[in-house]
Structure formats: structure tokens, C-alpha cells
Design a protein around this motif. Structure first.
Motif, PDB file in Angstrom:
ATOM      1  N   PRO A  39      -8.046   4.582  90.303  1.00 21.90           N
ATOM      2  CA  PRO A  39      -8.467   4.277  88.928  1.00 21.90           C
ATOM      3  C   PRO A  39      -7.367   3.582  88.123  1.00 21.90           C
ATOM      4  N   GLY A  40      -6.103   3.962  88.369  1.00 25.16           N
ATOM      5  CA  GLY A  40      -5.001   3.375  87.630  1.00 25.16           C
ATOM      6  C   GLY A  40      -4.729   1.926  87.955  1.00 25.16           C
ATOM      7  N   ALA A  41      -5.372   1.390  89.000  1.00 26.17           N
ATOM      8  CA  ALA A  41      -5.272  -0.039  89.302  1.00 26.17           C
ATOM      9  C   ALA A  41      -6.373  -0.835  88.611  1.00 26.17           C
ATOM     10  N   VAL A  42      -7.353  -0.124  88.049  1.00 29.20           N
ATOM     11  CA  VAL A  42      -8.500  -0.783  87.402  1.00 29.20           C
ATOM     12  C   VAL A  42      -8.381  -0.679  85.881  1.00 29.20           C
ATOM     13  N   VAL A  43      -8.105   0.512  85.399  1.00 31.41           N
ATOM     14  CA  VAL A  43      -7.896   0.742  83.963  1.00 31.41           C
ATOM     15  C   VAL A  43      -6.443   1.186  83.769  1.00 31.41           C
ATOM     16  N   VAL A  44      -6.033   1.383  82.544  1.00 30.04           N
ATOM     17  CA  VAL A  44      -4.633   1.737  82.273  1.00 30.04           C
ATOM     18  C   VAL A  44      -4.347   3.136  82.809  1.00 30.04           C
ATOM     19  N   SER A  45      -3.349   3.239  83.657  1.00 27.94           N
ATOM     20  CA  SER A  45      -2.984   4.510  84.271  1.00 27.94           C
ATOM     21  C   SER A  45      -2.414   5.463  83.233  1.00 27.94           C
ATOM     22  N   SER A  46      -2.680   6.754  83.406  1.00 30.94           N
ATOM     23  CA  SER A  46      -2.131   7.752  82.486  1.00 30.94           C
ATOM     24  C   SER A  46      -0.615   7.824  82.594  1.00 30.94           C
ATOM     25  N   GLU A  87      -1.411  -2.284  81.152  1.00 31.46           N
ATOM     26  CA  GLU A  87      -1.577  -2.886  82.479  1.00 31.46           C
ATOM     27  C   GLU A  87      -2.885  -2.411  83.111  1.00 31.46           C
ATOM     28  N   CYS A  88      -3.765  -3.362  83.397  1.00 30.09           N
ATOM     29  CA  CYS A  88      -5.080  -3.030  83.944  1.00 30.09           C
ATOM     30  C   CYS A  88      -5.678  -4.295  84.545  1.00 30.09           C
ATOM     31  N   LEU A  89      -6.866  -4.157  85.099  1.00 30.20           N
ATOM     32  CA  LEU A  89      -7.567  -5.298  85.673  1.00 30.20           C
ATOM     33  C   LEU A  89      -8.028  -6.231  84.554  1.00 30.20           C
ATOM     34  N   LYS A  90      -7.614  -7.495  84.647  1.00 29.16           N
ATOM     35  CA  LYS A  90      -7.966  -8.486  83.635  1.00 29.16           C
ATOM     36  C   LYS A  90      -8.693  -9.657  84.292  1.00 29.16           C
ATOM     37  N   TYR A  91      -9.219 -10.541  83.468  1.00 26.74           N
ATOM     38  CA  TYR A  91      -9.958 -11.675  84.014  1.00 26.74           C
ATOM     39  C   TYR A  91      -9.073 -12.584  84.858  1.00 26.74           C
ATOM     40  N   LYS A  92      -7.776 -12.609  84.584  1.00 26.59           N
ATOM     41  CA  LYS A  92      -6.879 -13.443  85.385  1.00 26.59           C
ATOM     42  C   LYS A  92      -6.767 -12.935  86.817  1.00 26.59           C
ATOM     43  N   PHE A 113     -13.246 -19.148  84.421  1.00 25.62           N
ATOM     44  CA  PHE A 113     -13.367 -18.410  83.169  1.00 25.62           C
ATOM     45  C   PHE A 113     -12.724 -19.216  82.048  1.00 25.62           C
ATOM     46  N   ARG A 114     -13.141 -18.953  80.841  1.00 21.14           N
ATOM     47  CA  ARG A 114     -12.513 -19.577  79.687  1.00 21.14           C
ATOM     48  C   ARG A 114     -11.061 -19.115  79.592  1.00 21.14           C
ATOM     49  N   ALA A 115     -10.175 -20.035  79.243  1.00 27.42           N
ATOM     50  CA  ALA A 115      -8.749 -19.708  79.184  1.00 27.42           C
ATOM     51  C   ALA A 115      -8.477 -18.558  78.225  1.00 27.42           C
ATOM     52  N   GLU A 116      -9.297 -18.440  77.180  1.00 29.39           N
ATOM     53  CA  GLU A 116      -9.064 -17.412  76.155  1.00 29.39           C
ATOM     54  C   GLU A 116      -9.251 -15.988  76.672  1.00 29.39           C
ATOM     55  N   VAL A 117      -9.983 -15.830  77.765  1.00 27.22           N
ATOM     56  CA  VAL A 117     -10.269 -14.464  78.234  1.00 27.22           C
ATOM     57  C   VAL A 117      -9.379 -14.025  79.385  1.00 27.22           C
ATOM     58  N   LEU A 118      -8.565 -14.905  79.927  1.00 30.02           N
ATOM     59  CA  LEU A 118      -7.815 -14.581  81.137  1.00 30.02           C
ATOM     60  C   LEU A 118      -6.898 -13.376  80.960  1.00 30.02           C
ATOM     61  N   GLU A 119      -6.321 -13.218  79.790  1.00 25.79           N
ATOM     62  CA  GLU A 119      -5.400 -12.104  79.549  1.00 25.79           C
ATOM     63  C   GLU A 119      -6.086 -10.889  78.934  1.00 25.79           C
ATOM     64  N   THR A 120      -7.405 -10.890  78.878  1.00 24.81           N
ATOM     65  CA  THR A 120      -8.124  -9.770  78.261  1.00 24.81           C
ATOM     66  C   THR A 120      -8.600  -8.786  79.328  1.00 24.81           C
ATOM     67  N   LEU A 161     -14.107  -0.488  71.715  1.00 20.13           N
ATOM     68  CA  LEU A 161     -14.794  -1.115  70.580  1.00 20.13           C
ATOM     69  C   LEU A 161     -13.942  -2.179  69.905  1.00 20.13           C
ATOM     70  N   LYS A 162     -12.640  -1.973  69.884  1.00 22.86           N
ATOM     71  CA  LYS A 162     -11.742  -2.902  69.206  1.00 22.86           C
ATOM     72  C   LYS A 162     -11.004  -3.820  70.178  1.00 22.86           C
ATOM     73  N   GLY A 163     -11.470  -3.857  71.411  1.00 26.21           N
ATOM     74  CA  GLY A 163     -10.838  -4.716  72.402  1.00 26.21           C
ATOM     75  C   GLY A 163      -9.690  -4.081  73.142  1.00 26.21           C
ATOM     76  N   GLU A 164      -9.382  -2.806  72.833  1.00 29.07           N
ATOM     77  CA  GLU A 164      -8.276  -2.133  73.497  1.00 29.07           C
ATOM     78  C   GLU A 164      -8.658  -1.793  74.937  1.00 29.07           C
ATOM     79  N   PRO A 165      -7.715  -1.902  75.875  1.00 25.52           N
ATOM     80  CA  PRO A 165      -8.049  -1.612  77.275  1.00 25.52           C
ATOM     81  C   PRO A 165      -8.416  -0.152  77.479  1.00 25.52           C
ATOM     82  N   TRP A 166      -9.358   0.074  78.369  1.00 26.42           N
ATOM     83  CA  TRP A 166      -9.733   1.444  78.705  1.00 26.42           C
ATOM     84  C   TRP A 166      -8.565   2.141  79.400  1.00 26.42           C
TER      85      TRP A 166
END
Length: 367
Positions: free
Chosen positions: A186-193, A200-205, A292-299, A305-310
């Protein structure tokens, strides 16, 4: 002919001092990989320092084998266990490792492997019979394919829970499918505890979406290649990662990772293209990579709800809540899905390949 190399003229003292001044004044660059949070390890080191004070020793002295044995015996006698009355042999051996790691982080000094082995052997041969310590290991829950199918069916058809953002339902489903199909931590997909402040998490890039030409008049097959950059134990080394490709499943769309991904990607406005342009009847090239659109690569792929990583902690709470609402009595976590995936891999690939996929350094880790 190449010129013979000669020594460069030595720098003056003023030049050397100017270099030091420049280095000292330069702002510190952000690390490539965030440092882990160390709350649990620090608490063990603080407990060891307290123990040293209790035996009239300087708290900052380096742990030797005798003091470590005394500390471990104190932990065994003063602590309650989860499986048995006292901590188990395995828990105490882990405490030895955690103390050594914490001490190295704090001082830069490593407790030798010989000392750690001596203390662990002592736990097994002397402390275990003296205190009647258990060797039982905690039973780890494992889900199955039918469990995953039931959870997803409930999530989409029966779950009456009202999320603040309905997209959360999609996030949960896709998150579970990624764990099931890749056996990723899970810590390789979402932010590890352990790296809770890193982002650090899985992003569009880390993703590549492709259309593959199909036979005859069949619409193109879709695939999603995922690169897991943040592997346990290898985060500081960006050259170590695992890349896996997921494929479209048209027979079981509720278990299809591609359908879930596209629903999320269009919600994030990740493509320059419309769904009609992607779901085309056929393609002429053998493979088309859809950028992908360049704007989303680092997201983040999974966000709040506010765009914060899970974070893993948030995902764990939501998954446990879903499992409870389904009606399961046994506790479960995302690792329950991963363990099922590991068991499935064990039947289909060699131990070497499985070790690469799971990020395990040694075969016995998978046991």
C-alpha cells in the motif's frame, strides 16, 4: 597524441575559504526522497536510555550485548503481549533490530551484526525458557478472490454510506484492484505511514496508458503500465523500481482496472482527449500511447477533497469500514488483499520473479 596530464596549480587559501563560505551560504536542496518518520524507533531508543539511567549508567552509552540483554529482559518482564501474557520471542527479536536501527539513526554508529545475533540467540536459548515466552506468530488475515468480488459488489450496489465526495467510492475500488493485480505494498501506491509528510505516492508521471490494435473489427485493447518507484527499503535509490502492466477485462467490467482508471482519469481531466476519441472502434497503428496533460503529471492518482494525496492510514480506515459494513467479522486490512495476491503469484511465477515483483531481497521474506 593525447597531452600528458600535469598537476593543476594549487588553489590559494582565499579560494578555499571562499568555497567554504559559498557552500555554507547555499540553501540546502530538498532531498530526492523524504526521510521516514521515526516515532516508533525513537520511543524504543528513549526507553533504552531510561533503562540505562535506572541501572546507574550514562544514557548515551553505546548498547553492548550485556546491556541489550538486560534491556530486552526488562521489556519482556514489564510489557504485556498481544498473543500471550508477555511479548513473544519474535517481538523481542524485532525489538533488538529496532533498537539497533534507532541507535544508528541517532548517532551514526552501527551496532555490529555479531552483537545483535548474540542477543537474539540469547532470547531463544535462555530468556525463552526462563520466562516461558511464546513462539507463536500473530495470525495475519488473508482475503480471497471471492472476498474481493463481494466487497466490490457491495461497494457499488448495496453500500448506503454517503461519502463527502462520491469519487471516494471509485478511489477505494480502484485502490483495491491495484493491490490485487500487482501485489504492491500500500505504501507504494498511497503515502506510506512511515513517510507521512513526504507526499510520495503513485502519480500520473508513473503511468503510461496505451491502445493496442485488436484483431479484425474489434476495438483496441487498453493497457495501463504502472511504475512503483517507492519500494520498501529502496526509496533512496531511484534506479530501483518495479514496472507492471494491467490489461482491460471486458468480461468482468467491475473487476477491470482500466475502466476504473479511466473513470478516475477523466474526473481528473488527465487527457487532452475525449472519451469518444479513446473508445474508438479500431486503430491502424499497432500501439498508440495516449499522453496525459502536462499539468497532471505531478499530481497523485489517489487524492482527497482538496487535492491532498491519500495516506495509508486514511485508506486503512476506509477499507476497514467497508469490510465492517459488508458483514465480515474478521479484521482486515489492505495487506489482506496483498497476501492473497502473493499466494496467487506463488502458483504462477518462479521465486526469483516473485521476489522482483514484491521487492523482497531474500526468498525467505516471502514465507
Amino acid at each position: 597524441m593525447p597531452r600528458a596530464r600535469t598537476a593543476r596549480p594549487p588553489l590559494s587559501t582565499d579560494d578555499l575559504l571562499a568555497d567554504i563560505q559559498e557552500i555554507s551560504a547555499a540553501p540546502k536542496a530538498a532531498p530526492l526522497i523524504a526521510s521516514p518518520t521515526r516515532h516508533g524507533y525513537i520511543s524504543i531508543l528513549e526507553r533504552f536510555k531510561t533503562y540505562m539511567s535506572r541501572i546507574d549508567q550514562a544514557p548515551d552509552q553505546a548498547p553492548n550485548a550485556t546491556w541489550m540483554k538486560g534491556f530486552i529482559k526488562m521489556v519482556a518482564r514489564e510489557s504485556y503481549g498481544i498473543i500471550s501474557e508477555r511479548p513473544t520471542v519474535h517481538t523481542l527479536c524485532q525489538t533488538v533490530g529496532h533498537l539497533a536501527t534507532s541507535y544508528k539513526w541517532h548517532t551514526g554508529v552501527e551496532i555490529s551484526e555479531d552483537v545483535r545475533k548474540e542477543v537474539k540467540d540469547w532470547i531463544w536459548t535462555e530468556l525463552k525458557p526462563k520466562l516461558g515466552l511464546s513462539t507463536e506468530k500473530k495470525l495475519k488475515s488473508t482475503a480471497s478472490a471471492s472476498d474481493l468480488d463481494e466487497i466490490l459488489r457491495f461497494l457499488w450496489l448495496e453500500d448506503r454510506h454517503k461519502y463527502k465526495q462520491e469519487q471516494t467510492r471509485l478511489n477505494i475500488a480502484f485502490y483495491l484492484l491495484i493491490l490485487a493485480y500487482t501485489a504492491a505494498r500500500p505504501g507504494a501506491v498511497v503515502v506510506s505511514s512511515a513517510y507521512s509528510t513526504s507526499g510520495e505516492c503513485l502519480k500520473y508521471k508513473h503511468l503510461v496508458f496505451r491502445l493496442h490494435r485488436n484483431e479484425g473489427d474489434q476495438p483496441p485493447q487498453m493497457s495501463l503500465t504502472m511504475t512503483f518507484q517507492y519500494m520498501k527499503g529502496d526509496r533512496p535509490d531511484l534506479s530501483k523500481f518495479v514496472t507492471l502492466t494491467l490489461w482491460e477485462d471486458r468480461e468482468l467490467p467491475h473487476l477491470c482496472p482500466i475502466i476504473h482508471f479511466l473513470a478516475l482519469a477523466f474526473e481528473h481531466d488527465a487527457f487532452e482527449f475525449t472519451p469518444e476519441q479513446i473508445f474508438r472502434p479500431r486503430i491502424d497503428p499497432k500501439v498508440i500511447e495516449v499522453p496525459f496533460r502536462a499539468e497532471v503529471l505531478e499530481t497523485p492518482l489517489f487524492r482527497g477533497l482538496k487535492g491532498e494525496p491519500w495516506s495509508y492510514n486514511a485508506c486503512s480506515m476506509m477499507f476497514k469500514a467497508v469490510v465492517y459494513r459488508v458483514g465480515y467479522e474478521a479484521p482486515a486490512s489492505a495487506y489482506s488483499i496483498r497476501r492473497w495476491a502473493v499466494n496467487a503469484l506463488d502458483k504462477t511465477v518462479s521465486p526469483g520473479v516473485m521476489g522482483l515483483i514484491l521487492g523482497h531481497k531474500r526468498p525467505e521474506v516471502t514465507q
